[in-house]
Design a protein around this motif. Sequence first.
Motif, PDB file in Angstrom:
ATOM      1  N   ALA A  77      20.360  43.910  57.787  1.00 38.94           N
ATOM      2  CA  ALA A  77      21.107  45.188  57.988  1.00 38.94           C
ATOM      3  C   ALA A  77      21.941  45.323  56.530  1.00 38.94           C
ATOM      4  O   ALA A  77      21.929  46.217  56.071  1.00 38.94           O
ATOM      5  N   ILE A  78      22.334  44.320  56.307  1.00 37.91           N
ATOM      6  CA  ILE A  78      23.346  44.253  55.018  1.00 37.91           C
ATOM      7  C   ILE A  78      22.505  44.585  53.926  1.00 37.91           C
ATOM      8  O   ILE A  78      22.677  45.307  53.007  1.00 37.91           O
ATOM      9  N   ALA A  79      21.330  43.771  53.797  1.00 37.87           N
ATOM     10  CA  ALA A  79      20.504  44.221  52.568  1.00 37.87           C
ATOM     11  C   ALA A  79      19.957  45.493  52.532  1.00 37.87           C
ATOM     12  O   ALA A  79      19.992  46.259  51.433  1.00 37.87           O
ATOM     13  N   ALA A  80      19.580  46.060  53.631  1.00 39.75           N
ATOM     14  CA  ALA A  80      18.843  47.623  53.715  1.00 39.75           C
ATOM     15  C   ALA A  80      20.156  48.418  53.492  1.00 39.75           C
ATOM     16  O   ALA A  80      20.113  49.497  52.459  1.00 39.75           O
ATOM     17  N   LEU A  81      21.292  48.165  53.894  1.00 40.87           N
ATOM     18  CA  LEU A  81      22.386  49.062  53.675  1.00 40.87           C
ATOM     19  C   LEU A  81      22.840  48.923  52.126  1.00 40.87           C
ATOM     20  O   LEU A  81      23.081  50.325  51.566  1.00 40.87           O
ATOM     21  N   LEU A  82      23.026  47.945  51.380  1.00 38.54           N
ATOM     22  CA  LEU A  82      23.412  47.929  50.170  1.00 38.54           C
ATOM     23  C   LEU A  82      22.365  48.603  49.309  1.00 38.54           C
ATOM     24  O   LEU A  82      22.847  49.412  48.397  1.00 38.54           O
ATOM     25  N   GLY A  83      21.248  48.412  49.654  1.00 40.49           N
ATOM     26  CA  GLY A  83      20.013  48.920  48.868  1.00 40.49           C
ATOM     27  C   GLY A  83      20.004  50.478  49.008  1.00 40.49           C
ATOM     28  O   GLY A  83      19.782  51.165  47.833  1.00 40.49           O
ATOM     29  N   ALA A  84      20.341  50.911  49.954  1.00 42.06           N
ATOM     30  CA  ALA A  84      20.444  52.501  50.396  1.00 42.06           C
ATOM     31  C   ALA A  84      21.487  53.090  49.420  1.00 42.06           C
ATOM     32  O   ALA A  84      21.612  54.200  49.070  1.00 42.06           O
ATOM     33  N   VAL A  85      22.831  52.273  49.529  1.00 44.44           N
ATOM     34  CA  VAL A  85      24.070  53.298  49.138  1.00 44.44           C
ATOM     35  C   VAL A  85      24.310  52.632  47.586  1.00 44.44           C
ATOM     36  O   VAL A  85      24.921  53.635  47.071  1.00 44.44           O
TER      37      VAL A  85
END
Length: 178
Positions: A77-85
Amino acid sequence: MKKFLEMFWSFYKIGAFTFGGGYAMIPLIQAEVVDNKKWIDKEEFLDILVVAQSFPGVLAVNSSTFIGYKIAGAPGAIAALLGAVLPSFIIIIVIAAFFMQFRENHYVDLVFRGIAAAVPMLVLIAVVNLSKSVKKNYANLLMVIATIIAITFFKVHPVIVIVISALYGYFYYGKKVD
């Protein structure tokens, strides 16, 4: 570690090349996580979008977080979130630093006009793709028509429409499951 980097990079690309917010990202997210990577199937993707839209916050942030969690738990979740923002964050920082220099530039204005013309089509593609996953029956068709009328003509707040739709789903489909 490779999976987290792959997830981060996938969402980073989506975040970097999508203009117009979360709804414009839906076709790109679906293409990446459902079609290309096959991390989740189309039905799971639709479920995640429904949940993401029900939570406060930006659709892209919510959906990337849920998808990342589904794939690899909290670190995912953290990896995807950071990638998106991160792409948006970096772009905003750069624009803020140099915006006054480009504000009146004719060519920059033309670029943004072109981007603005493409964004509604990306949203339309998302609507068409999501509508393919919805069961085709008269009750759902009636719900779609009622939603369009309520929001367009009676200016009903979308949150009210979501709550009513959730109740509809609970009572209409709940009877059919039992």
